[in-house]
Scaffold this motif. Structure first.
Motif, PDB file in Angstrom:
ATOM      1  N   LEU A   1       0.832  -1.205   0.000  1.00 51.26           N
ATOM      2  CA  LEU A   1       0.000   0.000   0.000  1.00 51.26           C
ATOM      3  C   LEU A   1       0.865   1.254   0.000  1.00 51.26           C
ATOM      4  CD1 LEU A   1      -2.732  -0.860   2.668  1.00 51.26           C
ATOM      5  CD2 LEU A   1      -3.130  -0.454   0.238  1.00 51.26           C
ATOM      6  N   LYS A   2       1.896   1.258   0.828  1.00 50.23           N
ATOM      7  CA  LYS A   2       2.804   2.413   0.907  1.00 50.23           C
ATOM      8  C   LYS A   2       3.534   2.633  -0.408  1.00 50.23           C
ATOM      9  CE  LYS A   2       3.554   2.019   5.865  1.00 50.23           C
ATOM     10  NZ  LYS A   2       4.467   1.608   6.923  1.00 50.23           N
ATOM     11  N   ASN A   3       3.927   1.552  -1.065  1.00 48.17           N
ATOM     12  CA  ASN A   3       4.604   1.685  -2.360  1.00 48.17           C
ATOM     13  C   ASN A   3       3.710   2.399  -3.373  1.00 48.17           C
ATOM     14  OD1 ASN A   3       6.874   0.327  -1.410  1.00 48.17           O
ATOM     15  ND2 ASN A   3       6.215  -1.648  -2.219  1.00 48.17           N
ATOM     16  N   LEU A   4       2.446   2.007  -3.420  1.00 49.21           N
ATOM     17  CA  LEU A   4       1.510   2.650  -4.347  1.00 49.21           C
ATOM     18  C   LEU A   4       1.302   4.114  -3.978  1.00 49.21           C
ATOM     19  CD1 LEU A   4      -1.153  -0.166  -4.821  1.00 49.21           C
ATOM     20  CD2 LEU A   4       0.584   0.570  -6.454  1.00 49.21           C
ATOM     21  N   ASP A   5       1.229   4.376  -2.690  1.00 45.86           N
ATOM     22  CA  ASP A   5       1.060   5.757  -2.237  1.00 45.86           C
ATOM     23  C   ASP A   5       2.252   6.622  -2.664  1.00 45.86           C
ATOM     24  OD1 ASP A   5      -0.421   7.771  -0.782  1.00 45.86           O
ATOM     25  OD2 ASP A   5       1.149   7.625   0.751  1.00 45.86           O
ATOM     26  N   LYS A   6       3.466   6.081  -2.503  1.00 50.15           N
ATOM     27  CA  LYS A   6       4.676   6.811  -2.912  1.00 50.15           C
ATOM     28  C   LYS A   6       4.711   7.060  -4.416  1.00 50.15           C
ATOM     29  CE  LYS A   6       7.608   5.061   0.794  1.00 50.15           C
ATOM     30  NZ  LYS A   6       8.710   4.135   1.107  1.00 50.15           N
ATOM     31  N   GLU A   7       4.079   6.169  -5.185  1.00 49.76           N
ATOM     32  CA  GLU A   7       4.038   6.324  -6.636  1.00 49.76           C
ATOM     33  C   GLU A   7       2.907   7.248  -7.082  1.00 49.76           C
ATOM     34  OE1 GLU A   7       4.033   2.408  -8.422  1.00 49.76           O
ATOM     35  OE2 GLU A   7       5.822   1.832  -7.292  1.00 49.76           O
ATOM     36  N   GLY A   8       2.120   7.745  -6.133  1.00 51.60           N
ATOM     37  CA  GLY A   8       1.074   8.707  -6.453  1.00 51.60           C
ATOM     38  C   GLY A   8      -0.228   8.099  -6.928  1.00 51.60           C
ATOM     39  N   VAL A   9      -0.587   6.936  -6.397  1.00 53.84           N
ATOM     40  CA  VAL A   9      -1.798   6.238  -6.832  1.00 53.84           C
ATOM     41  C   VAL A   9      -3.044   7.131  -6.727  1.00 53.84           C
ATOM     42  CG1 VAL A   9      -2.329   5.163  -4.605  1.00 53.84           C
ATOM     43  CG2 VAL A   9      -3.044   4.032  -6.721  1.00 53.84           C
ATOM     44  N   SER A  10      -3.072   8.044  -5.799  1.00 54.94           N
ATOM     45  CA  SER A  10      -4.255   8.905  -5.643  1.00 54.94           C
ATOM     46  C   SER A  10      -4.468   9.818  -6.847  1.00 54.94           C
ATOM     47  CB  SER A  10      -4.153   9.727  -4.359  1.00 54.94           C
ATOM     48  OG  SER A  10      -3.018  10.565  -4.413  1.00 54.94           O
ATOM     49  N   SER A  11      -3.446  10.026  -7.643  1.00 56.15           N
ATOM     50  CA  SER A  11      -3.581  10.884  -8.826  1.00 56.15           C
ATOM     51  C   SER A  11      -3.853  10.094 -10.106  1.00 56.15           C
ATOM     52  CB  SER A  11      -2.302  11.715  -9.011  1.00 56.15           C
ATOM     53  OG  SER A  11      -1.219  10.871  -9.356  1.00 56.15           O
ATOM     54  N   TRP A  12      -3.990   8.780 -10.010  1.00 61.39           N
ATOM     55  CA  TRP A  12      -4.168   7.942 -11.196  1.00 61.39           C
ATOM     56  C   TRP A  12      -5.594   7.975 -11.736  1.00 61.39           C
ATOM     57  CZ3 TRP A  12      -1.245   2.830  -9.672  1.00 61.39           C
ATOM     58  CH2 TRP A  12       0.121   3.119  -9.507  1.00 61.39           C
ATOM     59  N   GLY A  13      -6.538   8.466 -10.984  1.00 62.71           N
ATOM     60  CA  GLY A  13      -7.924   8.527 -11.445  1.00 62.71           C
ATOM     61  C   GLY A  13      -8.897   8.192 -10.344  1.00 62.71           C
ATOM     62  N   ASP A  14     -10.136   8.622 -10.561  1.00 60.88           N
ATOM     63  CA  ASP A  14     -11.189   8.427  -9.550  1.00 60.88           C
ATOM     64  C   ASP A  14     -11.715   7.005  -9.487  1.00 60.88           C
ATOM     65  OD1 ASP A  14     -11.059  11.125  -8.939  1.00 60.88           O
ATOM     66  OD2 ASP A  14     -12.626  11.658 -10.370  1.00 60.88           O
ATOM     67  N   ASN A  15     -11.530   6.245 -10.547  1.00 64.88           N
ATOM     68  CA  ASN A  15     -12.135   4.916 -10.587  1.00 64.88           C
ATOM     69  C   ASN A  15     -11.216   3.821 -10.042  1.00 64.88           C
ATOM     70  OD1 ASN A  15     -10.306   5.014 -12.666  1.00 64.88           O
ATOM     71  ND2 ASN A  15     -11.646   4.101 -14.199  1.00 64.88           N
ATOM     72  N   ILE A  16     -10.145   4.191  -9.347  1.00 61.91           N
ATOM     73  CA  ILE A  16      -9.219   3.198  -8.799  1.00 61.91           C
ATOM     74  C   ILE A  16      -9.596   2.894  -7.345  1.00 61.91           C
ATOM     75  CG2 ILE A  16      -6.820   2.733  -8.180  1.00 61.91           C
ATOM     76  CD1 ILE A  16      -6.038   4.452 -10.588  1.00 61.91           C
ATOM     77  N   LYS A  17      -9.676   1.623  -7.054  1.00 57.33           N
ATOM     78  CA  LYS A  17      -9.986   1.168  -5.691  1.00 57.33           C
ATOM     79  C   LYS A  17      -8.811   0.332  -5.205  1.00 57.33           C
ATOM     80  CE  LYS A  17     -14.623   2.114  -5.823  1.00 57.33           C
ATOM     81  NZ  LYS A  17     -14.621   3.477  -6.252  1.00 57.33           N
ATOM     82  N   ILE A  18      -8.375   0.611  -3.969  1.00 59.04           N
ATOM     83  CA  ILE A  18      -7.227  -0.089  -3.394  1.00 59.04           C
ATOM     84  C   ILE A  18      -7.693  -0.844  -2.158  1.00 59.04           C
ATOM     85  CG2 ILE A  18      -4.900   0.191  -2.455  1.00 59.04           C
ATOM     86  CD1 ILE A  18      -4.919   2.973  -3.884  1.00 59.04           C
ATOM     87  N   PHE A  19      -7.255  -2.083  -2.035  1.00 61.81           N
ATOM     88  CA  PHE A  19      -7.650  -2.931  -0.927  1.00 61.81           C
ATOM     89  C   PHE A  19      -6.418  -3.561  -0.284  1.00 61.81           C
ATOM     90  CE2 PHE A  19     -10.829  -3.034  -4.248  1.00 61.81           C
ATOM     91  CZ  PHE A  19     -12.004  -2.755  -3.567  1.00 61.81           C
ATOM     92  N   LEU A  20      -6.397  -3.615   1.032  1.00 68.12           N
ATOM     93  CA  LEU A  20      -5.416  -4.421   1.750  1.00 68.12           C
ATOM     94  C   LEU A  20      -6.070  -5.787   1.900  1.00 68.12           C
ATOM     95  CD1 LEU A  20      -2.753  -4.778   3.238  1.00 68.12           C
ATOM     96  CD2 LEU A  20      -3.881  -3.913   5.301  1.00 68.12           C
ATOM     97  N   SER A  21      -5.730  -6.695   1.007  1.00 72.75           N
ATOM     98  CA  SER A  21      -6.447  -7.964   0.891  1.00 72.75           C
ATOM     99  C   SER A  21      -5.794  -9.115   1.634  1.00 72.75           C
ATOM    100  CB  SER A  21      -6.587  -8.341  -0.584  1.00 72.75           C
ATOM    101  OG  SER A  21      -5.306  -8.434  -1.179  1.00 72.75           O
ATOM    102  N   GLY A  22      -4.534  -8.963   2.010  1.00 70.51           N
ATOM    103  CA  GLY A  22      -3.805 -10.084   2.583  1.00 70.51           C
ATOM    104  C   GLY A  22      -3.139 -10.892   1.484  1.00 70.51           C
ATOM    105  N   ASP A  23      -2.426 -11.904   1.882  1.00 69.41           N
ATOM    106  CA  ASP A  23      -1.592 -12.692   0.980  1.00 69.41           C
ATOM    107  C   ASP A  23      -2.360 -13.898   0.453  1.00 69.41           C
ATOM    108  OD1 ASP A  23       0.342 -14.208  -0.285  1.00 69.41           O
ATOM    109  OD2 ASP A  23       1.800 -14.031   1.325  1.00 69.41           O
ATOM    110  N   ILE A  24      -2.679 -13.876  -0.832  1.00 67.57           N
ATOM    111  CA  ILE A  24      -3.438 -14.966  -1.445  1.00 67.57           C
ATOM    112  C   ILE A  24      -2.657 -16.282  -1.425  1.00 67.57           C
ATOM    113  CG2 ILE A  24      -2.713 -14.504  -3.821  1.00 67.57           C
ATOM    114  CD1 ILE A  24      -5.685 -15.123  -4.619  1.00 67.57           C
ATOM    115  N   MET A  25      -1.326 -16.209  -1.464  1.00 73.35           N
ATOM    116  CA  MET A  25      -0.536 -17.442  -1.382  1.00 73.35           C
ATOM    117  C   MET A  25      -0.641 -18.069   0.006  1.00 73.35           C
ATOM    118  SD  MET A  25       0.586 -18.427  -4.223  1.00 73.35           S
ATOM    119  CE  MET A  25       2.044 -19.441  -4.189  1.00 73.35           C
TER     120      MET A  25
END
Length: 187
Positions: free
Chosen positions: A151-175
């Motif tokens: 989550l922090k990596n995406l935040d540092k890359e500016g995910v909030s500026s990528w568009g309004d239709n982006i949804k981010i989830f802390l989902s846990g490890d699928i593996m």
């Protein structure tokens, strides 16, 4: 869209949940596209059989090529399937050529993309997988992060500026989910 062993295992977790949710959502369907990146019996078929993962609806048979050739051919063939099937969204896993090809094909067709394991970074752009991760995250609509660091990596890359239709989830490890499920099957 899957193509490599770890993706088959992750797909199994998603497939089980889709089957469970189908009781509530009758029009919920899953179509599995196997690009063929991992193709021989010990790297592909055995996973679907022994781990009780639904057989792919499409097997593209793309392997034994350079990164560029393989990815380009995958984009072309995945696009044909997506045009035929007209999915509401596409789910891609991790950071393989199959991941990137699926994300690019869906993006160009304006199909929503869910990226499982979004935000993971090695910070080594000499690795093809790192490029695949970054591009896939950038074109995805649903970013499922396995850790707070992702989550922090995406935040540092500016995910909030990528568009309004982006949804981010802390989902846990699928593996980890898969490992917990399959531990009862081990001998």
């Amino acid at each position: 869209i899957v193509g490599a062993r770890p993706q088959f295992i992750k797909c199994g977790s998603i497939s089980r949940e889709i089957a469970r949710q189908k009781k509530n959502f009758k029009d919920l369907n899953q179509i599995i596209i196997h690009t063929g990146q991992h193709f021989d019996k010990n790297m592909s078929n055995i996973f679907f059989q022994e781990m009780k993962i639904p057989k792919p609806n499409y097997s593209l048979g793309i392997n034994k090529k350079s990164h560029g050739s393989m990815t380009g051919l995958m984009i072309e063939k995945i696009e044909k399937v997506l045009l035929k099937e007209k999915p509401d969204w596409v789910c891609v896993f991790g950071d393989t050529n199959s991941t990137l090809a699926g994300a690019i094909a869906a993006s160009k067709l304006k199909i929503r993309i869910a990226h499982i394991e979004a935000g993971l970074r090695s910070f080594n752009k000499h690795m093809p997988e790192e490029i695949n991760r970054i591009i896939t995250d950038r074109v995805s609509h649903y970013l499922f992060c396995p850790t707070k660091t992702a989550l922090k990596n995406l935040d540092k890359e500016g995910v909030s500026s990528w568009g309004d239709n982006i949804k981010i989830f802390l989902s846990g490890d699928i593996m980890m989910d898969s490992a917990l499920f399959y531990k009862n099957f081990s001998k």
